[in-house]
Design an enzyme around this catalytic site. Sequence first.
Site, PDB file in Angstrom:
ATOM      1  N   ILE A 477       0.840  -1.196   0.000  1.00  0.00           N
ATOM      2  CA  ILE A 477       0.000   0.000   0.000  1.00  0.00           C
ATOM      3  C   ILE A 477       0.875   1.247   0.000  1.00  0.00           C
ATOM      4  O   ILE A 477       0.663   2.176  -0.778  1.00  0.00           O
ATOM      5  CB  ILE A 477      -0.938   0.000   1.224  1.00  0.00           C
ATOM      6  CG1 ILE A 477      -1.848  -1.225   1.176  1.00  0.00           C
ATOM      7  CG2 ILE A 477      -1.742   1.282   1.293  1.00  0.00           C
ATOM      8  CD1 ILE A 477      -2.725  -1.395   2.391  1.00  0.00           C
ATOM      9  N   ALA A 506       9.006   5.056   7.147  1.00  0.00           N
ATOM     10  CA  ALA A 506       9.670   4.171   8.111  1.00  0.00           C
ATOM     11  C   ALA A 506       9.007   2.815   8.144  1.00  0.00           C
ATOM     12  O   ALA A 506       7.798   2.692   7.900  1.00  0.00           O
ATOM     13  CB  ALA A 506       9.631   4.779   9.512  1.00  0.00           C
ATOM     14  N   LYS A 581      -6.595  -1.726  10.114  1.00  0.00           N
ATOM     15  CA  LYS A 581      -7.904  -1.897  10.765  1.00  0.00           C
ATOM     16  C   LYS A 581      -7.806  -2.050  12.272  1.00  0.00           C
ATOM     17  O   LYS A 581      -8.812  -2.030  12.961  1.00  0.00           O
ATOM     18  CB  LYS A 581      -8.572  -3.173  10.229  1.00  0.00           C
ATOM     19  CG  LYS A 581      -9.075  -3.051   8.818  1.00  0.00           C
ATOM     20  CD  LYS A 581      -9.825  -4.296   8.397  1.00  0.00           C
ATOM     21  CE  LYS A 581      -8.912  -5.351   7.813  1.00  0.00           C
ATOM     22  NZ  LYS A 581      -8.211  -4.999   6.591  1.00  0.00           N
ATOM     23  N   ALA A 613     -11.554  -1.318   1.130  1.00  0.00           N
ATOM     24  CA  ALA A 613     -10.428  -0.597   0.517  1.00  0.00           C
ATOM     25  C   ALA A 613     -10.861   0.789   0.028  1.00  0.00           C
ATOM     26  O   ALA A 613     -11.383   1.575   0.805  1.00  0.00           O
ATOM     27  CB  ALA A 613      -9.791  -1.417  -0.603  1.00  0.00           C
ATOM     28  N   LEU A 615     -13.324   1.741  -1.775  1.00  0.00           N
ATOM     29  CA  LEU A 615     -14.751   2.011  -1.995  1.00  0.00           C
ATOM     30  C   LEU A 615     -15.283   2.980  -0.932  1.00  0.00           C
ATOM     31  O   LEU A 615     -14.942   2.870   0.238  1.00  0.00           O
ATOM     32  CB  LEU A 615     -15.562   0.703  -1.915  1.00  0.00           C
ATOM     33  CG  LEU A 615     -15.219  -0.368  -2.942  1.00  0.00           C
ATOM     34  CD1 LEU A 615     -16.082  -1.608  -2.712  1.00  0.00           C
ATOM     35  CD2 LEU A 615     -15.409   0.154  -4.357  1.00  0.00           C
ATOM     36  N   GLU A 669      -4.650 -15.690   1.244  1.00  0.00           N
ATOM     37  CA  GLU A 669      -3.449 -15.640   2.069  1.00  0.00           C
ATOM     38  C   GLU A 669      -2.663 -16.919   1.804  1.00  0.00           C
ATOM     39  O   GLU A 669      -3.221 -17.882   1.267  1.00  0.00           O
ATOM     40  CB  GLU A 669      -3.841 -15.589   3.561  1.00  0.00           C
ATOM     41  CG  GLU A 669      -4.672 -14.389   3.978  1.00  0.00           C
ATOM     42  CD  GLU A 669      -3.882 -13.084   3.918  1.00  0.00           C
ATOM     43  OE1 GLU A 669      -2.691 -13.077   4.274  1.00  0.00           O
ATOM     44  OE2 GLU A 669      -4.464 -12.083   3.481  1.00  0.00           O
ATOM     45  N   ASP A 680     -10.965 -11.603   9.117  1.00  0.00           N
ATOM     46  CA  ASP A 680     -10.746 -10.265   8.598  1.00  0.00           C
ATOM     47  C   ASP A 680     -12.083  -9.594   8.226  1.00  0.00           C
ATOM     48  O   ASP A 680     -12.315  -8.410   8.483  1.00  0.00           O
ATOM     49  CB  ASP A 680      -9.831 -10.365   7.371  1.00  0.00           C
ATOM     50  CG  ASP A 680      -9.426  -8.998   6.864  1.00  0.00           C
ATOM     51  OD1 ASP A 680      -8.808  -8.252   7.654  1.00  0.00           O
ATOM     52  OD2 ASP A 680      -9.751  -8.671   5.709  1.00  0.00           O
ATOM     53  N   LYS A 684     -14.237  -6.059   9.720  1.00  0.00           N
ATOM     54  CA  LYS A 684     -14.887  -4.981   8.962  1.00  0.00           C
ATOM     55  C   LYS A 684     -16.337  -4.809   9.408  1.00  0.00           C
ATOM     56  O   LYS A 684     -16.849  -3.691   9.502  1.00  0.00           O
ATOM     57  CB  LYS A 684     -14.807  -5.272   7.467  1.00  0.00           C
ATOM     58  CG  LYS A 684     -13.355  -5.252   6.985  1.00  0.00           C
ATOM     59  CD  LYS A 684     -13.218  -5.742   5.564  1.00  0.00           C
ATOM     60  CE  LYS A 684     -11.750  -5.847   5.182  1.00  0.00           C
ATOM     61  NZ  LYS A 684     -11.548  -6.575   3.926  1.00  0.00           N
TER      62      LYS A 684
END
Length: 819
Positions: A477, A506, A581, A613, A615, A669, A680, A684
Amino acid sequence: MKVYKFGGSSLGTAARIMNVADIIDGALRHEKLVIVVSAIQRVTDLLLESASKAGSGDSGYRAILDEIEQMHFGIAGELFSGNGHEEVAASIRAELDELGDVIHGIYLLRELSDRSLALVSGFGERLSARLVSAFLSSKGLASSFVDARELIVTDANYADARVVSHATESRIAARLGSLQGVPVVTGFIASAPDGTSTTLGRGGSDYTASLLGAALGAAEIWIWTDVDGFFSADPKRVRDARILPFISYAEAMELSHAGAKVLHPLAVQPALKASIPLLIKNSFNPEAPGTRIAEPGGADRLVQHPVTGLTSINKIVLLNMSGSGMVGVPGIASRLFSCLARHRINIIFISQASSEQSITLAISPAQSTKAKKIMEEEFCREIASRQVDSIALRKNLALIAVVGNNMSGHPGVSAQLFETLGKNGINVVAVAQGANEMNISLVVDSHDEDKSLNCIHESFFLSQGKVHLFIAGTGNIARSLLRQIAAHRQNLRRENDLDVIVSGMANTRRMVIDDRGIDLDNWEEAMQERTGPAGIMGYIQLMKERNLHNTIFVDCTASSDVSEMYPALLCDNISVVTANKLGMAGPWPLYRQIRDAQRKSNARFLYETNVGAGLPIISTLNDLRNSGDKIISIEGVFSGTLSFIFNELRKGGSFSDIVRKAKDAGYTEPDPRDDLSGADFARKMLILGRELGFTLEYGDIECESLVPEDCRGEMPVAAFLEKLQSVDGRYAAEIETAAAEGMTIAYAGSICDGKASIGVKRVPLSSPIAGLNGSENIVVFTTERYRVTPLVVRGPGAGGEVTAGGVFADILRIASYLV
Ligand code: ASP
Ligand code: MG
């Protein structure tokens, strides 16, 4: 005729004096000149030092005199090769002999009076004027040395004497009117009516020039120095400070009072009275137009900003006298100022509120202890009887002056000023604005001086608005974000007048910080192995120490160590944008702390990418709620992997095959169980549930795991995929029975009546959820306003590019608030 005044740095070496002579030579071709010179750079300081050494019996004064001697003879040696050297050497020798005698006398008597000090400190100008005048003559430009003690008459306040105008004017006219050749006049020095030597105060040569110009009716007075003119702010503190082509006399006075050392504040007055323009010119860059100081009018005034410039005084002390016994008692202020005036304490700033409960003064730190004592003595009776509380002294403060002719009658200037400071978490300790509305002076913590100057400078369009990003994390990202910023930065500068500066990058081991902005094409090379304090915590510490204005911390990590820092960052008024998150889906106490900090802080906190993400889900939800809509339910698919699996499943195909395919295509994953567990996705849902105002913990989200019970322990991935075949039949059957009723299945989440759950659910074939493709995410808001046809947001809900895009958008939202 013009007056040219050259400052000490313009005369610092033989080469510079030659340059000055060239400037004079050029000008003499079309006009008459009167020259005023300061002492050669550092000489006045050295003279004062030698006098103070001598006065305290320290024979070290001799070494300083030697240095002064070498300096002048050195320059003379270079300037005069044979031609005129002897004559000049003799005149310098004579001045130095007199100086030596005077200082030796001070040494013998161990007594340094103001009167002797004034005499000693004026030798610098006597020496420099002799050098310059002789050098001009040697170049064939007829010139005479003029000692300003013959011209300028002052009172007997030796170190900081006031000019007696009338006598001065007539002497100048009489003496310079009949002179042959270009007069080279000593700046700074003058004489009392009895003939003893005085000075006009440090930097006083500018004043000399202005007095001469006014008395002689010069066309202009040019102050030659080593900068291009007045800056909109100190360029050492505000990198984008720019030269002001024109300022009014009043602005020049305001700007030269606080900090800006370009011009002696007293120099403005004679020029103003005689309506003679002053020009600030750079002798190192004579082509530069410089700053013109005159009465505003016509084309002179190019820029019409309310604020012209900023200055600051780095170190001041506030003295605050307060007490209920001061209210309505006339004479308190008069006594206060008189007692300080008697002791020659210079007051930089005054503020008294209309309640009359307290008076606040700013003075220089050197005078603060003395001033406090004087005040305590003056008001000892009132203090004893508690009419006045004790007198409080506050240190480590800076004074900032915001100056502009156009501020007067221009509403909103102070509102904007304080708003900018507030958004940056800068506390204003005291304020003063006179009714001429030309100067707003504020006192802030010294630590906030540069930050204040920069945000004020940008806020009043004196330079382009900036935000400083400190990015944590160097994964996908962050990389995409840096690429996007690099590609779009010029556009933002041009079209939005905004400069997005990446000031820090960093990860846990390496980092780079650069206030001016990291090179976005080479940031990886620039990152250094961490030395100082460890981890992202250490990075945050360094970021705070920089104390840059408009700072945004951007969290692209997935670490709870970082998300735990959000409340502290917000309390420090540093805005946060996060793709991580673990803050909003963290334990309830952390979530609460973030919310509380957000409420109290002037900084902003945005996390749009936490769900779906890039949206627009969080912002849509908030817009609905803020505009009074009632959310009935939220349904959605917030896992790209699970979306893909069920979309494929509905097309036919077996569950375990599809999982394998998804893994091979990189949609899962490394261990697909991490996706199939739904963890995950559940986070959300937790975030959305909290967004709706429900007190929810992670454990409150009912979450169906698609990992069969017997596969949850330690097991290699290959073996797991093998074993997964056991559930293939179940899903095939569920799809079939659902189809008979016009339904299908999806792994989806829903929130309704404060209950959040995720798992395999039946959905009508007509539902937008049943129509998903690939790894798309979707959210379906059913609300009072969107009851019949729900509001749907659908699209890719994962991936570096779209997530980074969402982070970037959040950054720009905060930027438009800050800038
Ligand atoms: N030489 C004096 C000083 O250093 C006066 C001047 O430079 O204007 O303060
Ligand atoms: Mg000066």
